[in-house]
Scaffold this active site. Structure first.
Site, PDB file in Angstrom:
ATOM      1  N   ARG A   1      -6.370  -0.455  30.081  1.00  5.72           N
ATOM      2  CA  ARG A   1      -6.534  -1.644  29.674  1.00  5.72           C
ATOM      3  C   ARG A   1      -6.560  -1.338  28.293  1.00  5.72           C
ATOM      4  O   ARG A   1      -5.868  -2.250  27.041  1.00  5.72           O
ATOM      5  CB  ARG A   1      -7.312  -2.311  29.978  1.00  5.72           C
ATOM      6  CG  ARG A   1      -7.184  -3.889  31.115  1.00  5.72           C
ATOM      7  CD  ARG A   1      -8.188  -4.214  32.438  1.00  5.72           C
ATOM      8  NE  ARG A   1      -8.707  -2.769  32.648  1.00  5.72           N
ATOM      9  CZ  ARG A   1      -8.011  -2.157  33.871  1.00  5.72           C
ATOM     10  NH1 ARG A   1      -7.762  -2.609  34.719  1.00  5.72           N
ATOM     11  NH2 ARG A   1      -8.572  -1.117  33.563  1.00  5.72           N
ATOM     12  N   THR A   2      -7.954  -0.998  27.772  1.00  3.17           N
ATOM     13  CA  THR A   2      -7.712  -1.161  26.518  1.00  3.17           C
ATOM     14  C   THR A   2      -6.792  -0.222  25.511  1.00  3.17           C
ATOM     15  O   THR A   2      -6.693  -0.676  24.877  1.00  3.17           O
ATOM     16  CB  THR A   2      -9.111  -0.175  26.038  1.00  3.17           C
ATOM     17  OG1 THR A   2     -10.558  -1.112  27.110  1.00  3.17           O
ATOM     18  CG2 THR A   2     -10.222  -0.414  24.690  1.00  3.17           C
TER      19      THR A   2
ATOM     20  N   ARG B   1     -11.864   5.567  21.074  1.00  2.00           N
ATOM     21  CA  ARG B   1     -12.930   5.796  22.769  1.00  2.00           C
ATOM     22  C   ARG B   1     -13.154   7.120  22.453  1.00  2.00           C
ATOM     23  O   ARG B   1     -12.796   8.050  23.059  1.00  2.00           O
ATOM     24  CB  ARG B   1     -11.916   5.340  23.650  1.00  2.00           C
ATOM     25  CG  ARG B   1     -13.289   5.194  24.791  1.00  2.00           C
ATOM     26  CD  ARG B   1     -12.747   4.731  26.567  1.00  2.00           C
ATOM     27  NE  ARG B   1     -12.463   2.921  26.395  1.00  2.00           N
ATOM     28  CZ  ARG B   1     -11.929   2.037  27.089  1.00  2.00           C
ATOM     29  NH1 ARG B   1     -12.066   3.023  28.366  1.00  2.00           N
ATOM     30  NH2 ARG B   1     -12.543   1.582  27.451  1.00  2.00           N
TER      31      ARG B   1
ATOM     32  N   LYS C   1     -10.329  22.163  20.737  1.00  2.00           N
ATOM     33  CA  LYS C   1      -9.526  23.478  20.106  1.00  2.00           C
ATOM     34  C   LYS C   1     -11.736  23.494  19.675  1.00  2.00           C
ATOM     35  O   LYS C   1     -11.619  24.539  17.934  1.00  2.00           O
ATOM     36  CB  LYS C   1      -8.341  23.070  18.944  1.00  2.00           C
ATOM     37  CG  LYS C   1      -7.611  23.830  19.758  1.00  2.00           C
ATOM     38  CD  LYS C   1      -6.567  23.548  19.013  1.00  2.00           C
ATOM     39  CE  LYS C   1      -4.849  22.811  18.782  1.00  2.00           C
ATOM     40  NZ  LYS C   1      -4.087  22.517  17.986  1.00  2.00           N
TER      41      LYS C   1
ATOM     42  N   HIS D   1     -19.096  -1.847  23.809  1.00  2.00           N
ATOM     43  CA  HIS D   1     -16.550  -1.630  23.856  1.00  2.00           C
ATOM     44  C   HIS D   1     -16.352  -3.915  23.071  1.00  2.00           C
ATOM     45  O   HIS D   1     -16.522  -4.396  23.876  1.00  2.00           O
ATOM     46  CB  HIS D   1     -17.456  -2.440  25.095  1.00  2.00           C
ATOM     47  CG  HIS D   1     -15.204  -1.564  25.961  1.00  2.00           C
ATOM     48  ND1 HIS D   1     -14.369  -1.984  24.389  1.00  2.00           N
ATOM     49  CD2 HIS D   1     -14.537  -1.563  26.784  1.00  2.00           C
ATOM     50  CE1 HIS D   1     -13.286  -1.943  25.134  1.00  2.00           C
ATOM     51  NE2 HIS D   1     -13.831  -2.190  26.346  1.00  2.00           N
TER      52      HIS D   1
END
Ligand code: CP
Length: 306
Positions: A51-52, A101, A80, A129
């Site tokens: 969703r986000t 995120r 890396k 959030h």
């Protein structure tokens, strides 16, 4: 330049401006279809999302802008060993705004301190959030007509559930808000939310393990998933994951106009039979997420309808 790391980075007035704009976008999305032409959103997702990430990308595309980014740390130079600070310095030259995120609490804050473009926290570990909170506030305001005088039940994983932490932080700023915090002992709300957010703001709340007893008094029931990815031990997760399952029998105990919200994804905590109940608002909530993020992008890029 503004960043959004916690819901409190927006004042009540700024939050209301975004919600008002989002409600207008929901009414007439075509009016906004070119306002971000030539602008780019970077989605930097080090942790899974449906969703986000997709609603951020849909939001920018709906506004006439473009998107670039990565959907997992493994597909980026993080694999890396590149730091978040270096990544955002580079991405600042590629995009106008970034949504990030990350599994580590505080990662979005680190990014914001090293960025020359606005950084939006799209979830940092079990911490915050804030764009889910804008989505939740928009859903409640649109469907209930108010953000005050509400009894809100928050049920499930209140310890690791970052959506719950952000929603409480935002809602304590409205009058006559009362919380019923429903969780097993092991997944109770963190002490810093209890003390620094609820008690400090003199907000009424109770903590209980009993969902059925709480049901009749709730205006909103906000269900959450037990966050498997934050557990240190599989045994604890298995023991706790099905503690609360909302089904039609429990819905019979609720007010006729109670709303059921859930940030999703759902696992077992809401039985699919509840989806047919008109009080089940979680799929509408996911759609509101696009409008909330469209409004937020517009505000942060300071673009307006001509
Ligand atoms: N609500 C939410 O954050 O969903 P995703 O994990 O799918 O983005």
């Amino acid at each position: 330049m503004k960043h959004l790391i916690s819901p409190l980075d927006l004042s009540v007035e700024e939050t209301e401006e975004i919600l008002t704009l989002a409600e207008d976008i929901a009414r007439d999305p075509k009016k906004y279809s070119h306002v971000c032409q030539g602008k780019k959103l970077a989605t930097l997702f080090y942790e899974p999302s449906t969703r986000t990430r997709l609603s951020f990308e849909a939001a920018m595309l709906n506004l006439g802008g473009s998107v670039l980014g990565f959907a997992s740390g493994d597909n980026s130079s993080a694999s890396k060993g590149e730091s978040v600070a270096d990544t955002i310095r580079v991405v600042s030259g590629y995009a106008d705004i970034a949504a990030m995120r990350h599994p580590k609490e505080g990662a979005a804050l680190v990014a914001s301190l090293n960025s020359s473009i606005p950084v939006i926290n799209a979830g940092d570990g079990g911490h915050q959030h804030p764009t889910q909170t804008l989505t939740d506030l928009l859903t409640i305001h649109s469907l209930k007509g108010r953000l005050d005088h509400l009894t809100i039940g928050l049920c499930g994983d209140l310890k690791f559930g970052r959506t719950v932490h952000s929603l409480i932080s935002a809602l304590v700023r409205y009058p006559d808000i009362r919380f019923v915090l429903i969780s097993p002992e092991e997944l109770r709300i963190p002490a810093y939310i209890r003390k620094e957010v609820l008690q400090q703001n003199q907000v009424e709340f109770i903590e209980t393990e009993d969902l059925e007893e709480a049901m009749p008094e709730l205006d909103i029931l906000y269900m959450t998933r037990v966050q498997k990815e934050r557990f240190f031990n599989e045994e604890d997760y298995i023991r706790l994951k099905d503690k609360y399952i909302l089904d039609t029998a429990k819905m019979k105990l609720a007010k006729e106009d109670m709303l059921v919200l859930h940030p999703l994804p759902r696992v077992n905590e809401i039985s699919v039979e509840v989806d047919k109940d008109p009080r089940a608002a979680y799929f509408k909530q996911a759609q509101f997420g696009v409008y909330a993020r469209m409004a937020l992008i517009m505000k942060f890029l300071e673009v307006e309808v001509c």
